[in-house]
Write an enzyme that holds these catalytic residues in place. Structure first.
Site, PDB file in Angstrom:
ATOM      1  CG  ASP A 268      -2.008   0.894   1.277  1.00 26.71           C
ATOM      2  OD1 ASP A 268      -2.069   1.735   0.371  1.00 26.71           O
ATOM      3  OD2 ASP A 268      -2.835   0.805   2.208  1.00 26.71           O
ATOM      4  CD  GLU A 306      -0.895   2.967  -8.228  1.00 31.77           C
ATOM      5  OE1 GLU A 306      -2.134   2.861  -8.415  1.00 31.77           O
ATOM      6  OE2 GLU A 306      -0.138   3.622  -8.969  1.00 31.77           O
ATOM      7  N   GLY A 308      -5.004   3.516  -7.856  1.00 30.38           N
ATOM      8  CA  GLY A 308      -5.294   3.680  -9.284  1.00 30.38           C
ATOM      9  C   GLY A 308      -4.476   4.766  -9.963  1.00 30.38           C
ATOM     10  CG  ASP A 329      -9.138   3.441   1.614  1.00 31.58           C
ATOM     11  OD1 ASP A 329      -8.374   3.221   0.657  1.00 31.58           O
ATOM     12  OD2 ASP A 329      -8.771   3.468   2.794  1.00 31.58           O
TER      13      ASP A 329
END
Ligand code: GLA
Length: 507
Positions: A268, A306, A308, A329
């Site tokens: 992430d 990431e 998009g 999110d």
């Protein structure tokens, strides 16, 4: 006079000594922040004026060395902004001024109010707080790891538990996946998201925190139940929740996870966005971990997160990725789910066997949507060939939610081996008709009502350019309908869906 102040400040800096500024003077010079856990954990700040121009660098444990942007002096204050690499954030002003013998820094970074105190730094303070940067590899193609021929299925801790996750809960979830039949329905990955990380030991090896006493034992427990274990990290120095990331320790962390028996990594971007905010650097950072995972020799499914950025779908596979988030999110409400599901899931042609667009994990069962809305959520994800990662507390799953999550026909659509991502065929106001071609020649059709009222919808096969099916199944009602009708008419509840499977061929 001004000239002499500048010379004096410059000299003080060059000599590396602290600048003793008076109450009326803006805090130029070098400062060391008093340790604080509060985001973004500033450590030091150096401001200098050379040849009349002011420049400065502020260092943070999250973001490393950041230039102080739009830096100016306003009376006794320094005012500046920092850019943390997130294109969606508007940088706010930060203000530094002297109070007594200390510097006070106030302002906002991202959504957090910042108040940090600093005192003059010595050269050895600055040396000790030097942020070590880590080089990135040159572009290389990472070989396909052969995993995720269909979209990954499993469970992840984040949507249901956030940081409140521990070894015992993960074990209980593993048991519940078995007991509920969800494992046998295909949900096999048990993914620990953010919040497991502890500190690095003297050799730099990342240890779990006290809530995860023995990761290897946990992996063994999960494996013994026919499940696989997933873990989470960031290419930056900090994960999104502020735990240690893999910055500077990429290969070491990959080896640690492989030794524990980890089967899946979600990587992430988080604080890495300050270091990697160009297409080339983000790609290289993900490639670095992709190569490190492969170098372990253990098959580890690789999930890129990431949000998009930089058309990730066009290069996700090249860096070894098996899925890549296409959005920010998800939240457990209809508006969030619908925005992501209907409108944001990346470029459909990028998804397919081995690499999938990932519109984020499921919220089904978390309580923020109606059953009808959760059915829409599942239908959309299945039509999009999205990874199905359960996000609720499976230990307490309600029967209606369990039925929804285990619906075999829906899972079969999601897992179809052709791996073609479904698309909206027609959007008429609040009504959307999506189709997904399946490997056996059948067509999955989702008829969605995005309005807040029930609507009667007529789907005329010919009008839609669809062939009259040989077989017609209402997937959620689990009934076969008469395929000879030319059209399908149904009242669809608010935010609801009808999911159909049209059997191959024309009658
Ligand atoms: C980011 C990710 C989420 C979750 C959290 C954890 O926001 O997008 O899916 O992993 O971080 O902190």
């Amino acid at each position: 006079m001004k000239h002499w102040i500048a010379v004096w400040l410059g000299l003080a800096l060059i000599l590396g000594g602290p600048v003793q500024a008076s109450a009326q003077t803006a805090p130029l010079g070098a400062w060391v922040f008093e340790p604080t856990q509060s985001f973004p954990q500033f450590t030091k700040m150096v401001v200098e004026r050379r040849h009349g121009s002011l420049s400065g660098v502020i260092t943070s444990q999250w973001y490393g060395d950041l230039p102080m942007l739009s830096l100016r002096i306003d009376h006794d204050r320094l005012i500046f902004k920092i850019y943390n690499g997130n294109p969606k954030l508007t940088p706010h002003n930060l203000t530094a001024r002297i109070q007594g013998r200390r510097l006070v820094l106030t302002g906002r970074v991202w959504d957090d109010d910042v108040r940090a105190m600093a005192h003059p730094a010595t050269p050895s303070d600055l040396a000790a707080l030097r942020f070590l940067t880590s080089p990135l590899p040159p572009p290389r193609l990472v070989a396909d790891n052969g995993l995720a021929r269909t979209p990954p299925m499993g469970w992840s801790s984040w949507n249901g538990f956030g940081q409140e996750i521990n070894d015992q809960t993960v074990r209980q979830i593993a048991d519940a996946l078995v007991a509920t039949g969800l494992r046998d329905a295909g949900y096999v990955y048990v993914n620990i998201d953010d919040g497991w990380q502890g500190a690095r030991d003297a050799k730099g090896v990342l240890q779990p925190n006290a809530k995860f006493p023995d990761m290897k034992a946990l992996a063994d427990y999960v494996h013994a139940r026919g499940l696989k274990l997933g873990i989470y990290s960031s290419p930056g120095p900090k994960s999104c929740a502020g735990f240690p990331g893999s910055y500077g320790h990429v290969e070491q962390d990959a080896r640690t996870w492989a030794a524990w028996g980890v089967d899946y990594l979600k990587y992430d971007l988080c604080s890495g966005e300050a270091f990697y905010h160009t297409p080339q650097t983000v790609q290289a950072a993900y490639q670095e971990m992709g190569e490190a995972l492969q170098a372990t020799g253990r098959p580890i499914l690789y999930s890129l997160c990431e949000y998009g950025r930089f058309d990730v779908g066009s290069w996700g596979r090249k860096v070894g990725g098996n899925l890549w988030r296409t959005t920010g999110d998800i939240n457990d409400n209809y508006a969030s789910m619908a925005k992501i599901g209907f409108d944001q899931n990346g470029a459909p042609h990028n998804g397919g066997p081995g690499g999938w667009n990932d519109p984020d994990m499921l919220e089904v069962g978390n309580g923020g949507m109606s059953l009808e809305e959760y059915r829409t959520h599942m239908s959309l994800w299945a039509l999009m060939a999205a990874p199905l990662l359960l996000g609720d507390d499976i230990r307490k799953v309600q029967p209606d939610i369990l039925t929804l999550l285990s619906n075999r026909d829906v899972i079969v659509i999601d897992q179809d081996r052709l791996g073609r991502q479904g698309l909206p065929l027609r959007r008429l106001g609040d009504i959307e008709i999506w189709t997904r071609p399946l490997a056996d020649g059948a067509l999955a059709v989702g008829v969605f009502n995005r309005s807040a009222e029930a609507k009667t919808v007529t789907v005329d096969w010919a009008d839609l350019g669809l062939k009259r099916p040989r077989a017609l199944r209402d997937v959620w009602r689990a009934v076969d309908l008469d395929p000879k009708q030319d059209r399908f008419v149904r009242e669809i509840p608010a935010h609801g869906v009808v999911l159909l499977r049209l059997g191959a061929g024309v009658s």
